[in-house]
Design a protein around this motif. Structure first.
Motif, PDB file in Angstrom:
ATOM      1  N   GLU A 161       7.245   8.792  -6.641  1.00  0.00           N
ATOM      2  CA  GLU A 161       7.733   8.044  -5.663  1.00  0.00           C
ATOM      3  C   GLU A 161       6.773   6.755  -5.780  1.00  0.00           C
ATOM      4  N   ASP A 162       6.839   5.663  -6.040  1.00  0.00           N
ATOM      5  CA  ASP A 162       5.791   4.580  -6.205  1.00  0.00           C
ATOM      6  C   ASP A 162       5.143   4.342  -4.911  1.00  0.00           C
ATOM      7  N   ASP A 163       5.902   4.545  -3.785  1.00  0.00           N
ATOM      8  CA  ASP A 163       5.152   4.306  -2.461  1.00  0.00           C
ATOM      9  C   ASP A 163       4.507   5.222  -1.676  1.00  0.00           C
ATOM     10  N   ILE A 164       4.356   6.374  -2.446  1.00  0.00           N
ATOM     11  CA  ILE A 164       3.834   7.576  -1.672  1.00  0.00           C
ATOM     12  C   ILE A 164       2.905   8.282  -2.786  1.00  0.00           C
ATOM     13  N   GLU A 165       1.600   8.424  -2.121  1.00  0.00           N
ATOM     14  CA  GLU A 165       0.360   9.002  -2.902  1.00  0.00           C
ATOM     15  C   GLU A 165       0.030  10.268  -2.284  1.00  0.00           C
ATOM     16  N   VAL A 166       0.082  11.392  -2.907  1.00  0.00           N
ATOM     17  CA  VAL A 166      -0.473  12.549  -2.147  1.00  0.00           C
ATOM     18  C   VAL A 166      -1.976  12.679  -2.636  1.00  0.00           C
TER      19      VAL A 166
ATOM     20  N   ASP B  40       0.688  -1.114  -0.008  1.00  0.00           N
ATOM     21  CA  ASP B  40      -0.004   0.050   0.119  1.00  0.00           C
ATOM     22  C   ASP B  40       0.825   1.205   0.028  1.00  0.00           C
ATOM     23  N   ALA B  41       0.379   2.220  -0.772  1.00  0.00           N
ATOM     24  CA  ALA B  41       1.194   3.546  -0.881  1.00  0.00           C
ATOM     25  C   ALA B  41       0.758   4.296   0.431  1.00  0.00           C
ATOM     26  N   ILE B  42       1.686   5.195   0.731  1.00  0.00           N
ATOM     27  CA  ILE B  42       1.779   5.955   2.018  1.00  0.00           C
ATOM     28  C   ILE B  42       0.744   7.328   1.461  1.00  0.00           C
ATOM     29  N   ARG B  43      -0.470   7.337   2.141  1.00  0.00           N
ATOM     30  CA  ARG B  43      -1.322   8.465   1.715  1.00  0.00           C
ATOM     31  C   ARG B  43      -0.785   9.748   2.446  1.00  0.00           C
ATOM     32  N   VAL B  44      -0.551  10.769   1.600  1.00  0.00           N
ATOM     33  CA  VAL B  44       0.123  12.044   2.368  1.00  0.00           C
ATOM     34  C   VAL B  44      -0.769  13.137   1.849  1.00  0.00           C
ATOM     35  N   LEU B  45      -0.938  14.031   3.087  1.00  0.00           N
ATOM     36  CA  LEU B  45      -1.833  15.290   2.670  1.00  0.00           C
ATOM     37  C   LEU B  45      -0.957  16.366   2.787  1.00  0.00           C
ATOM     38  N   VAL B  46      -0.555  17.391   1.779  1.00  0.00           N
ATOM     39  CA  VAL B  46       0.419  18.245   1.663  1.00  0.00           C
ATOM     40  C   VAL B  46      -0.415  19.872   2.169  1.00  0.00           C
ATOM     41  N   VAL B  47       0.099  20.484   3.224  1.00  0.00           N
ATOM     42  CA  VAL B  47      -0.472  21.638   3.812  1.00  0.00           C
ATOM     43  C   VAL B  47       0.580  22.842   3.687  1.00  0.00           C
ATOM     44  N   ASP B  48       0.433  23.798   2.928  1.00  0.00           N
ATOM     45  CA  ASP B  48       1.206  24.892   2.776  1.00  0.00           C
ATOM     46  C   ASP B  48       0.523  26.072   2.186  1.00  0.00           C
TER      47      ASP B  48
ATOM     48  N   PRO C 279      -5.500  10.781   6.103  1.00  0.00           N
ATOM     49  CA  PRO C 279      -4.263  10.379   5.549  1.00  0.00           C
ATOM     50  C   PRO C 279      -3.264   9.505   6.504  1.00  0.00           C
ATOM     51  N   ASP C 280      -2.277   8.828   6.111  1.00  0.00           N
ATOM     52  CA  ASP C 280      -1.046   8.467   6.896  1.00  0.00           C
ATOM     53  C   ASP C 280      -0.176   9.671   7.508  1.00  0.00           C
ATOM     54  N   ILE C 281      -0.109  10.599   6.673  1.00  0.00           N
ATOM     55  CA  ILE C 281       1.095  11.549   6.750  1.00  0.00           C
ATOM     56  C   ILE C 281       0.334  12.566   6.446  1.00  0.00           C
ATOM     57  N   VAL C 282       0.663  13.675   7.378  1.00  0.00           N
ATOM     58  CA  VAL C 282       0.395  15.150   6.874  1.00  0.00           C
ATOM     59  C   VAL C 282       1.679  15.962   6.899  1.00  0.00           C
TER      60      VAL C 282
END
Length: 246
Positions: free
Chosen positions: A52-57, A28-36, A76-79
């Motif tokens: 990156e194959d294993d990261i999804e924004v 599973d790809a790491i689900r990322v929320l980008v905040v800026d 998301p997994d990561i913010v």
């Protein structure tokens, strides 16, 4: 008294799970929320991370208020979030996101090298604090490592964290002492090893107990002390003089 060593040759951290390089063990790809608050920065970061194959924004937000809403919707997994933004800043949003999506881990990616921002971010539950001068490779690597259970700080901020630790100790000496929550002898042993940077596997070997037992001790320690992360546990250990900074 135990000694705390802060590394200066790369990001610091303690890992619980995942592969040695911090990449996910599953497909599973790491689900990322980008905040800026800068749209061009968000777009650029999204484009690069898309390689990156294993990261999804999975989403992006321009301020902390929008970030909290999207985090609740997207889980998301990561913010990946800036500290200083208009309307609602990253530190305040960090606390709110931890409340609505406890499973989400938060990495601050900022130009702020103020130790006060670093410490407040840690108190709010952030698992990483990176300056925007890091390479995009380091950002991707940090996402993987935090997702696997590590806590990361840019090397440039490590000495500032020690400065804040020292200030905390001085303030603690000057104020009236309040009895700290009681930890068992085993919990104190685990806390000291966490503060030295050992992961659960190494702590288990050190104390001749299972990894599951270590995880249970860490969870109990955080609950008793009302802390959110292993990094906050390090701060607590320094404040209570359970280990010595060198």
């Amino acid at each position: 008294m135990e000694r705390l060593h802060v590394a200066h040759a790369g990001t610091t951290g303690t890992a619980d799970d995942g592969a040695a390089d911090g990449s996910p063990l599953s497909g599973d790809a790491i689900r990322v929320l980008v905040v800026d608050d800068h749209a061009l920065f968000r777009r650029g970061l999204e484009m690069v991370l898309a390689q990156e194959d294993d990261i999804e924004v999975v989403g992006e937000a321009g301020d902390g208020g929008e970030a909290v809403k999207l985090a609740a919707e997207l889980a998301p997994d990561i913010v990946l979030m800036d500290v200083r933004m208009p309307r609602r800043g990253g530190i305040d949003a960090c606390t709110a996101i931890r409340d609505v999506v406890p499973s989400a881990e938060i990495i601050m990616l900022t130009i702020s090298d103020e130790e006060a921002d670093l410490y407040e971010a840690i108190k709010a539950g952030a698992k990483g604090y990176l300056l925007k001068d890091v390479s995009i490779e380091e950002v991707a690597s940090s996402i993987r490592k935090v997702h696997s259970g590590q806590s990361l700080i840019s090397p440039a901020m490590a000495s500032k964290l020690l400065t804040e630790f020292a200030s905390m100790i001085k303030r603690s000496d000057e104020r009236e002492q309040v009895p700290a929550p009681r930890l068992t002898e085993r919990e104190l042993q685990v806390l000291k090893l966490v503060a030295r940077g050992l992961n659960n596997r190494d702590i288990a070997k050190e104390l001749y107990i299972s990894e599951n037992t270590v995880k249970n001790h860490v969870r109990n320690i955080l609950e008793k002390l009302q802390l959110h992360s292993r990094m906050e546990a390090v701060v607590y250990a320094v404040r209570e003089k359970l280990l010595e900074i060198t």
